[in-house]
Design an enzyme around this catalytic site. Structure first.
Site, PDB file in Angstrom:
ATOM      1  N   LYS A 142      -3.115  21.864   1.368  1.00  0.00           N
ATOM      2  CA  LYS A 142      -2.265  21.378   0.285  1.00  0.00           C
ATOM      3  C   LYS A 142      -2.610  22.062  -1.035  1.00  0.00           C
ATOM      4  CE  LYS A 142      -1.648  16.953   2.599  1.00  0.00           C
ATOM      5  NZ  LYS A 142      -2.010  15.530   2.683  1.00  0.00           N
ATOM      6  N   GLN A 188      -5.921  10.649   1.168  1.00  0.00           N
ATOM      7  CA  GLN A 188      -5.795  11.179   2.518  1.00  0.00           C
ATOM      8  C   GLN A 188      -6.104  10.101   3.561  1.00  0.00           C
ATOM      9  OE1 GLN A 188      -4.577  14.062   3.454  1.00  0.00           O
ATOM     10  NE2 GLN A 188      -4.902  13.687   5.627  1.00  0.00           N
ATOM     11  N   ASP A 238       2.967  10.913  -1.680  1.00  0.00           N
ATOM     12  CA  ASP A 238       3.342  10.745  -0.272  1.00  0.00           C
ATOM     13  C   ASP A 238       4.594   9.901  -0.081  1.00  0.00           C
ATOM     14  OD1 ASP A 238       1.752  12.242   1.459  1.00  0.00           O
ATOM     15  OD2 ASP A 238       0.108  10.812   1.392  1.00  0.00           O
TER      16      ASP A 238
END
Length: 299
Positions: A59, A103, A126
């Site tokens: 990322k 995460q 997200d």
């Protein structure tokens, strides 16, 4: 019949190229800050899980590819809930970070859902904050869950119609199955499907999947979708994967390629789209923070 490829990597590359232009516009002095700064993505990773660490590193490379900034906070095993939530609060307050992720999964003993509630919904990269999922239920504008949004974009790119068609989702998880069902059923371009959600606890999965125009396999169960479960010519999206040692194993058996009309590859299908949509959400969060709606203009 050999299935055509739903090429997520090619589409993700194009999205990133378009984002690079928008990032350059937002980075100009007087847009996001008086001196100028690029949009920034933050990541919070707890522990030393290898796949998670590699994914987070990817990322940050994506950010570099499009000219974005990135801020990472790595936390050791043994991190307490209070320590994790304090770091999330720091990300909320960090002017360099327009959106960030925690995460998943987090180590045992930590409460992921409670930590997510500390995150500012406006900085949810997200699209999985409960406030933003609630807005999705209501059909209101909010950051969209990355993998579901990426799947719909991938299908639209290849001309796979969803409006009025039967979409069967195998898997009901928080990151793909549940939000995809909501998003795909909305009356909007690239969606408006008749959606059925099933899971591996359902007897005779094939009785459902054989009625589908589009199947999204997101169960995390290797080879759960076999050729006899697919109607010839239908589109199949392999969204669920598991690791067998160092090998990535798909939810979709290899022989499905001989039956399906369209099939996403195990590598280069859904994964690149998820990462691309994470960048999209971050850039859009940056634009919203200064009252810019939609793509940034050259003016």
């Amino acid at each position: 019949m050999t299935a055509k490829t739903l090429d997520g990597q090619a589409l993700a590359d194009r999205i990133k190229a378009e984002l690079a232009v928008r990032v350059e516009q937002l980075a100009r002095p007087g847009v996001l800050s008086e001196q100028g700064r690029p949009p920034g993505l933050g990541t919070v990773l707890v522990g030393d899980d290898g796949p998670s660490a590699r994914y987070v590193a990817g990322k940050h490379q994506d950010c570099a590819d499009v000219g974005m900034a990135s801020v990472h906070r790595g936390m050791p095993m043994g991190t307490t809930q209070d320590e994790l939530e304090a770091v999330i609060a720091e990300m909320n307050a960090d002017d360099r970070v327009d959106a960030f992720i925690l995460q998943y999964p987090v180590p045992a003993g930590l409460d992921f859902e409670a930590a997510m509630l500390v995150m500012s919904p406006a900085k949810d990269a997200d699209g999985l904050h409960p406030v933003n999922l609630g807005k999705l239920v209501m059909g209101e504008e909010a950051p969209l869950p990355c993998t579901p949004n990426g799947i719909l974009a991938l299908l639209a790119e290849h001309g796979v119609e969803l409006a009025g068609r039967h979409l069967v989702i195998v898997g009901r998880g928080l990151t793909i199955g549940r939000p995809l069902a909501l998003l795909a059923a909305l009356k909007r371009e690239g969606a408006n499907a008749a959606v059925t959600v099933v899971h591996t606890g359902v007897q005779d999965l094939g009785s459902f999947t054989r009625t589908a125009d589009v199947i999204v396999a997101a169960a995390g169960a290797p080879g759960v979708i076999t050729a006899d479960m697919v109607r010839p010519g239908s589109a199949v999206v392999a969204a669920g994967v598991t690791m067998a040692g160092r090998k990535v194993v798909s939810d979709v058996a290899d022989e499905v390629a001989e039956v399906a009309g369209w099939l996403s590859p195990r590598i280069g299908g859904v994964g690149p789209m998820t990462r691309a949509m994470l960048l999209v959400n971050t850039v859009e969060a940056a634009a919203r923070s200064v009252g810019i709606a939609g793509p940034t203009s050259d003016g």
